[in-house]
Design an enzyme around this catalytic site. Sequence first.
Site, short mmCIF file in Angstrom:
data_model
loop_
_atom_site.label_atom_id
_atom_site.label_comp_id
_atom_site.label_asym_id
_atom_site.label_seq_id
_atom_site.Cartn_x
_atom_site.Cartn_y
_atom_site.Cartn_z
N CYS A 268 -1.65 5.49 1.00
CA CYS A 268 -2.72 5.79 1.94
C CYS A 268 -2.75 7.29 2.29
CB CYS A 268 -2.55 4.96 3.19
SG CYS A 268 -4.10 4.81 4.03
N ILE B 57 -7.59 2.11 -8.13
CA ILE B 57 -6.96 3.16 -7.35
C ILE B 57 -7.27 3.01 -5.85
CG2 ILE B 57 -6.99 4.90 -9.17
CD1 ILE B 57 -9.60 5.99 -8.02
N ASN B 58 -6.46 3.69 -5.06
CA ASN B 58 -6.78 3.86 -3.65
C ASN B 58 -7.75 5.05 -3.55
OD1 ASN B 58 -6.67 3.86 -0.75
ND2 ASN B 58 -4.66 2.89 -0.92
N THR B 59 -8.09 5.44 -2.36
CA THR B 59 -9.05 6.55 -2.21
C THR B 59 -8.48 7.86 -2.76
OG1 THR B 59 -8.20 6.81 0.03
CG2 THR B 59 -10.27 5.61 -0.21
N LYS C 70 -0.03 -0.99 -4.89
CA LYS C 70 -1.31 -0.25 -4.87
C LYS C 70 -1.02 1.24 -4.86
CE LYS C 70 -5.84 0.13 -2.90
NZ LYS C 70 -6.80 -0.43 -1.98
N GLY D 161 -16.19 5.23 -3.21
CA GLY D 161 -17.58 5.02 -3.61
C GLY D 161 -17.84 5.46 -5.04
N GLY E 45 -12.39 1.09 -7.50
CA GLY E 45 -12.90 2.46 -7.32
C GLY E 45 -14.34 2.58 -7.76
N GLY E 46 -15.24 2.67 -6.79
CA GLY E 46 -16.64 2.98 -7.09
C GLY E 46 -17.45 1.88 -7.72
N ASN F 97 0.87 -1.19 0.00
CA ASN F 97 0.00 0.00 0.00
C ASN F 97 0.90 1.23 0.00
OD1 ASN F 97 -1.75 2.07 0.53
ND2 ASN F 97 -2.59 1.20 2.42
C1 LIG Z 1 -13.18 2.22 5.25
C2 LIG Z 1 -12.08 2.01 4.26
C3 LIG Z 1 -10.87 1.45 4.67
C4 LIG Z 1 -9.85 1.25 3.74
N1 LIG Z 1 -8.67 0.68 4.17
C5 LIG Z 1 -7.69 0.43 3.26
C6 LIG Z 1 -6.50 -0.22 3.67
O1 LIG Z 1 -6.31 -0.60 4.84
N2 LIG Z 1 -5.54 -0.42 2.72
C7 LIG Z 1 -5.69 -0.05 1.40
O2 LIG Z 1 -4.79 -0.25 0.58
N3 LIG Z 1 -6.84 0.55 1.00
C8 LIG Z 1 -7.83 0.79 1.89
N4 LIG Z 1 -8.99 1.38 1.47
C9 LIG Z 1 -9.15 1.73 0.04
C10 LIG Z 1 -9.96 0.67 -0.73
O3 LIG Z 1 -9.30 -0.57 -0.75
C11 LIG Z 1 -10.20 1.14 -2.17
O4 LIG Z 1 -8.98 1.25 -2.84
C12 LIG Z 1 -10.91 2.48 -2.24
O5 LIG Z 1 -11.89 2.59 -1.23
C13 LIG Z 1 -11.57 2.73 -3.59
O6 LIG Z 1 -12.53 1.74 -3.88
P1 LIG Z 1 -14.11 1.89 -3.60
O7 LIG Z 1 -14.54 3.18 -4.19
O8 LIG Z 1 -14.71 0.70 -4.25
O9 LIG Z 1 -14.27 1.86 -2.11
C14 LIG Z 1 -10.02 1.61 2.39
C15 LIG Z 1 -11.24 2.18 1.98
C16 LIG Z 1 -12.26 2.38 2.89
C17 LIG Z 1 -13.55 2.98 2.41
#
Ligand SMILES: Cc1cc2nc3c(=O)[nH]c(=O)nc-3n(C[C@H](O)[C@H](O)[C@H](O)COP(=O)(O)O)c2cc1C
Length: 302
Positions: free
Chosen positions: A131, A192-194, A166, A214, A240-241, A128
């Site tokens: 973050c 992607i990550n957030t 990631k 989301g 992502g989403g 990761n």
């Molecule tokens: C509550 C929460 C906790 C997350 N924790 C991690 C994490 O520990 N490590 C990581 O690489 N990504 C983490 N993410 C990111 C998700 O794995 C993902 O990459 C991101 O939310 C985008 O996807 P989504 O829109 O489908 O949620 C987290 C996301 C959320 C919402």
Amino acid sequence: MGLKLLKTKLGKIELETPIIMASGTFGYGLEKVDFIDIKKIGAITTKTITFSPWKGNPQPRIYETYSGMINSIGLQNPGVFYFVKNILPEIRKKYKKVFVSITDKTEKELLEIVKIISKEKVDAIELNLSCPNFEKKRKMISQDPDLTYKVIKMVKNETHIPLIAKISPNVTDIKEIAIACEKGGADILSLINTVKGLRIDFKKMKVIDGGLSGPCIKPIGLKCVYDVYKVVNIPIIGIGGIVKGMDALEYIMLGATAIGIGSGFFNNPNIIDDVYFTLVKYLKENRYETIENIIGLLNEKC
Ligand SMILES: Cc1cc2nc3c(=O)[nH]c(=O)nc-3n(C[C@H](O)[C@H](O)[C@H](O)COP(=O)(O)O)c2cc1C
């Protein structure tokens, strides 16, 4: 039939389905959730762990936004030793493929985790590098191509386990970072990550600085996968989403070999079935023999 149709390969890792539970949104996958058919999950990526236990940020850590949410969990986790002894064996019993997500503040700690995890039976290590709520003053590793290359190379030298990088969408040019990952030796990319985001909690008169996820970030994720697919030769996990089956199909057609389900699981508990059956239906109706036939169908390598 369904399972054969959806088989895919992330480099050397064979997946029964392209559905991967993204890190952090499914915990360690050990809660009893009867409504999920585990067989439809290709792999689980565990919540990111660090060398020592981390407490994370104070509650509340999750805030709703239009079409999504902002989280500032702060990577709460019990540390690698506890994870390996008490959690990993249980995950192994339940899931066919297990990807372990790791990060830390220093290279020394990161390498220690890699050494420990490499002695275990895991299918991939996900690094990761992205973050946003991690040490606020410091740049994320995946915002710097040289540092990304260096860290990946360093980790790769310590492990025989396939390495997933990631990365963050919060960069000027994600292609540059993806290329640095590939050059450094990453076997797979997760994107992607957030996305960095903010909101105000008026009750507390507090600024919430965290990671946006989301449906609102899907167009960003899709664009990243579209751009990166053109310039790398390693497989991509598109995240992502994703909240329904057609979202997953979009990622795959733009070049993702597998897709990650993240916060979509929070508001659609049937998301795994939805993605699974949508993909099977699409492939059958359009007479494709395997999902591999449609990876990158609407994209081109440079
Ligand atoms: C509550 C929460 C906790 C997350 N924790 C991690 C994490 O520990 N490590 C990581 O690489 N990504 C983490 N993410 C990111 C998700 O794995 C993902 O990459 C991101 O939310 C985008 O996807 P989504 O829109 O489908 O949620 C987290 C996301 C959320 C919402």
